[in-house]
Enzyme design. Structure first.
Site, PDB file in Angstrom:
ATOM      1  N   GLU A 157      29.039  32.087  44.482  1.00 30.82           N
ATOM      2  CA  GLU A 157      28.002  33.061  44.141  1.00 30.82           C
ATOM      3  C   GLU A 157      28.669  34.290  43.535  1.00 30.82           C
ATOM      4  OE1 GLU A 157      25.319  33.964  47.367  1.00 30.82           O
ATOM      5  OE2 GLU A 157      24.290  35.537  46.223  1.00 30.82           O
ATOM      6  N   ASN A 196      21.382  34.819  46.985  1.00 28.38           N
ATOM      7  CA  ASN A 196      20.502  35.967  46.809  1.00 28.38           C
ATOM      8  C   ASN A 196      20.681  36.602  45.434  1.00 28.38           C
ATOM      9  OD1 ASN A 196      19.716  35.512  49.463  1.00 28.38           O
ATOM     10  ND2 ASN A 196      21.114  37.043  50.312  1.00 28.38           N
ATOM     11  N   GLU A 241      16.159  30.720  48.687  1.00 28.20           N
ATOM     12  CA  GLU A 241      15.610  31.361  49.901  1.00 28.20           C
ATOM     13  C   GLU A 241      14.391  32.231  49.611  1.00 28.20           C
ATOM     14  OE1 GLU A 241      18.812  33.234  52.172  1.00 28.20           O
ATOM     15  OE2 GLU A 241      19.541  31.260  52.783  1.00 28.20           O
ATOM     16  N   TYR A 244      23.500  28.877  59.221  1.00 32.58           N
ATOM     17  CA  TYR A 244      24.794  29.477  59.563  1.00 32.58           C
ATOM     18  C   TYR A 244      24.855  29.673  61.071  1.00 32.58           C
ATOM     19  CZ  TYR A 244      25.109  30.644  54.572  1.00 32.58           C
ATOM     20  OH  TYR A 244      25.163  30.576  53.201  1.00 32.58           O
ATOM     21  N   GLU A 260      23.309  25.251  51.856  1.00 34.11           N
ATOM     22  CA  GLU A 260      24.122  26.326  52.445  1.00 34.11           C
ATOM     23  C   GLU A 260      24.325  25.987  53.912  1.00 34.11           C
ATOM     24  OE1 GLU A 260      23.167  30.466  51.812  1.00 34.11           O
ATOM     25  OE2 GLU A 260      22.314  30.026  49.837  1.00 34.11           O
ATOM     26  N   GLN A 274      30.755  29.464  51.556  1.00 32.65           N
ATOM     27  CA  GLN A 274      30.961  29.221  50.142  1.00 32.65           C
ATOM     28  C   GLN A 274      32.372  28.688  49.930  1.00 32.65           C
ATOM     29  OE1 GLN A 274      29.481  32.486  47.704  1.00 32.65           O
ATOM     30  NE2 GLN A 274      27.619  32.652  48.908  1.00 32.65           N
TER      31      GLN A 274
HETATM   32  O1  AHR Z   1      25.850  32.479  51.258  1.00 31.35           O
HETATM   33  C1  AHR Z   1      25.535  33.819  51.471  1.00 31.35           C
HETATM   34  C2  AHR Z   1      24.044  34.093  51.376  1.00 31.35           C
HETATM   35  O2  AHR Z   1      23.394  33.466  52.441  1.00 31.35           O
HETATM   36  C3  AHR Z   1      23.333  33.554  50.166  1.00 31.35           C
HETATM   37  O3  AHR Z   1      23.401  34.402  49.072  1.00 31.35           O
HETATM   38  C4  AHR Z   1      21.927  33.441  50.631  1.00 31.35           C
HETATM   39  O4  AHR Z   1      21.220  32.435  49.966  1.00 31.35           O
HETATM   40  C5  AHR Z   1      22.041  33.222  52.114  1.00 31.35           C
HETATM   41  O5  AHR Z   1      21.227  34.095  52.818  1.00 31.35           O
END
Ligand code: AHR
Length: 499
Positions: A26, A71, A172, A243, A291, A348
Site C-alpha cells: 500500500e 485505506n 473496507e 488482524y 488482509e 503487508q
Molecule cells: O493494512 C493496513 C490497513 O488495514 C489497510 O489500509 C486497511 O484496509 C486496513 O484497515
C-alpha cells in the site's frame, strides 16, 4: 499430551490456489518509499527498486500483490501516478495523514511486479470516485491501444497492456475510517454498477467485492448478505480482513485467535451459498482473504507521527516468535478451506506490518513471520488433504476447546511430496505427534523444519537479524509400522516434508 493426524490422498479438501500466498503493498509509511523503491539506495536498480528487497520477496515466491491500498485507495487519483515523474503532483493522503509524492504509480508498480515474478491485484477507488474512474483506469491498464486512455499509456512508454486480471472493488467500504465510507446498500449498488462497466471494458477480469473489515464491525455479517444480494451476478470473490494482537499479554489466548479466522471463513462461505440458493444461481462466489496478519505492536508509536510527513515509519510492527506462531496457525486456517479461499494477502509485504523490514539506505532483513509465510508458499502447493487431527485441548479467555496442535497436509502430486504444517500451541510442553499416512506407500522424511525459541518475545532486528530462524533438525522419523513420529517442541512451527 499427544496428537495425531490421519491423511489419505483420496480424501481431499481441494486444490491450493497459489494466490492464497499473496501479499500487499500500500502507499503507506515506508512500504513503497524506502521499502520496494529507494532510488538513492546502494542496491537500487536502474528504476530505483531495491534489489535486496526484491531478493527477499522472490525467496517467498509471492504470486500476487495487492495495490495501491488499503485505506489509501479510497482517496487516490491514479492519474497522479502516471506520466513524467517531475510533473506528478504532491497530494495529501487523508487516510494516513501523510504527503504522497506519486513518484511510484501504476506503471512502475507493474514493472516491479515483473521483477518480483508476481501478478498484481489492483484496487479501484470507490470512496471518492466510481464507475467512470474505474473503467478509465481499466482501459488505461488493459486495452491494447487506439483509445484515449490506452494511447495515453503508450505515450507514457508502456506500449503493451498490463493485462491485470484481478481487481478489488474498493477497500473496507464498511469502515467509518474509510474516505467515502458507505452503507451496505449504497456500496452494493455502486460496486454492482462499477463491476458491470469494468466487465464491459474487459470481460476477462476477476472482481472482488468488499466484505466486512472485521467480525467486530456492528454491520457484520448483515453487510455481506446485503452486498452479495446486490452484486452476486457481477462478482467472483468477497473479501475478508482480520488482524490479531496480544493486547493483554495472554499468549495462550493470542495463539488461539485463528479459531476466530476459521469461523469467520465458515460464516462468509455460508452467506455466499445462502445467496447462491436465493438467486437460483449456478455460480459460486469464493473468498479473498485479502488482509490478514498480526498487527498491534506499532499502535501507540503511530499516534506520535508528525502529520503530512513523507513516508514516515508507520505500522512498523517488530514481530516476535509468538507472532510467527499465530501467522502459522492463520496459514493453516487458510489451507483448511482451500476449497473456498482462493486468494489471500498477508498484509503487508515490506516495512508496514510486514515480513520484510528495511532501513532507509541500509539493510533489509527477515522478520519472524517471514518464515512460516515462506514455508507455506514454497511447500504448500498441491492438494490439501482432509486433516483428521486429534489433539488434547485447552480453554482460554476467548475460546474453549482449542487444540494444542493445529495441523494440515498438502499433497504435491507432481513432486511426489506431502508436506505437513503443524503448530504446537503448548507454551510449556513438547508434544509427540503421529502421522498416519494411510494410502501413501511408506514415506521417507525429506526434512523436518522447526521454528522455535526459548523466548516467545524474541524478535529479529537490524542489529540481530537472525535471532529467530528455523533449523531443520526436527526429529520426524518413520516408525516400524510405516507411520511417522515427530516431537513438536513447545511453542513451535513445524514443516514435515515427506516423499
Ligand atoms: O493494512 C493496513 C490497513 O488495514 C489497510 O489500509 C486497511 O484496509 C486496513 O484497515
Amino acid at each position: 499430551h499427544r496428537a495425531s493426524i490421519i491423511i489419505d490422498k483420496d480424501f481431499q479438501v481441494g486444490e491450493v490456489d497459489k494466490r492464497i500466498y499473496g501479499s500487499f503493498i500500500e502507499h503507506l509509511g515506508r512500504a513503497v518509499y524506502g521499502g520496494i523503491y529507494e532510488p538513492d539506495h546502494p542496491q537500487a536498480d536502474e528504476q530505483g527498486f531495491r534489489t535486496d528487497v526484491l531478493e527477499l520477496v522472490k525467496a517467498i515466491q509471492v504470486p500476487i500483490v495487492r495495490y495501491p491500498g488499503g485505506n489509501f485507495v479510497s482517496g487516490y487519483n491514479w492519474e497522479d501516478g502516471v506520466g513524467p515523474k517531475e510533473q506528478r503532483p504532491r497530494k495529501l493522503d487523508l487516510a494516513w495523514r501523510t504527503t504522497e509524492t506519486n513518484q511510484v504509480g501504476l506503471n512502475e508498480f507493474m514493472d516491479w511486479c515483473k521483477k518480483a515474478n508476481a501478478e498484481a491485484m489492483m484496487a479501484v477507488n470507490l470512496g471518492t470516485r466510481g464507475a467512470d474512474e474505474a473503467r478509465n483506469l481499466l482501459e488505461y491498464a488493459n486495452y491494447a491501444g487506439g483509445s484515449y486512455w490506452s494511447d495515453l499509456r503508450i505515450q507514457h512508454g508502456y506500449t503493451r497492456p498490463h493485462n491485470i486480471k484481478t481487481w478489488c472493488l474498493g477497500n473496507e467500504m464498511d469502515g467509518p475510517w474509510q474516505i467515502g465510507g458507505k452503507t451496505a446498500a449504497e456500496y452494493g449498488r455502486l460496486a454492482s454498477e462499477t463491476a458491470k462497466v469494468m466487465r464491459w471494458t474487459d470481460p476477462s477480469v476477476e472482481l472482488v467485492v468488499c466484505g466486512s473489515s472485521s467480525i467486530y464491525m456492528n454491520t457484520y455479517p448483515e453487510w455481506e448478505a446485503t452486498v452479495l444480494d446486490l452484486t452476486y451476478d457481477q462478482v467472483d470473490y468477497i473479501s475478508l480482513h482480520t488482524y490479531y494482537g496480544n493486547h493483554k499479554g495472554d499468549s495462550a489466548n493470542f495463539l488461539a485467535q485463528s479459531l476466530g479466522m476459521d469461523s469467520f471463513i465458515h460464516t462468509v462461505v455460508s452467506i455466499c451459498d445462502y445467496t447462491q440458493a436465493k438467486k437460483r444461481s449456478k455460480k459460486k462466489v469464493n473468498l479473498s482473504f485479502d488482509e490478514w496478519n498480526v498487527w498491534y505492536h506499532s499502535n501507540n508509536q503511530d499516534k506520535k507521527i508528525e502529520p503530512w510527513s513523507i513516508a514516515p515509519p508507520q505500522l512498523e510492527d517488530v514481530y516476535n516468535h509468538e507472532d510467527a506462531l499465530v501467522v502459522g496457525c492463520m496459514l493453516i486456517s487458510l489451507l483448511k478451506r482451500a476449497d473456498r479461499v482462493k486468494m489471500a494477502c498477508l498484509a503487508q509485504l515490506v516495512n508496514v506490518i510486514a515480513p520484510i523490514m528495511t532501513e532507509n539506505g541500509g539493510a533489509a532483513w527477515k522478520q519472524t513471520i517471514f518464515y512460516p509465510y515462506m514455508h507455506a508458499s514454497l511447500f504448500g502447493r498441491g492438494t490439501v488433504l482432509v486433516p483428521l487431527v486429534k489433539s488434547d485441548k485447552y480453554d482460554c479467555a476467548d475460546y474453549t476447546d482449542v487444540p494444542y496442535v493445529e495441523a494440515v497436509a498438502v499433497h504435491n502430486e507432481e513432486l511426489g511430496e506431502v508436506t505437513i504444517f503443524a503448530v504446537n500451541r503448548h507454551l510449556e510442553q513438547a508434544i509427540p505427534f503421529e502421522i498416519d499416512l494411510r494410502s501413501f506407500v511408506k514415506g521417507q522424511i525429506i526434512e523436518h523444519i522447526v521454528l522455535e525459541s526459548s523466548d516467545l518475545k524474541a524478535a529479529n532486528t537490524a542489529a540481530e537479524p537472525n535471532r529467530v530462524a528455523p533449523h531443520n533438525r526436527g526429529n520426524a522419523a518413520v516408525t516400524d509400522n510405516g507411520k511417522i513420529e515427530a516431537v513438536l517442541p513447545k511453542a513451535s512451527w513445524n514443516v514435515i516434508r515427506i516423499h
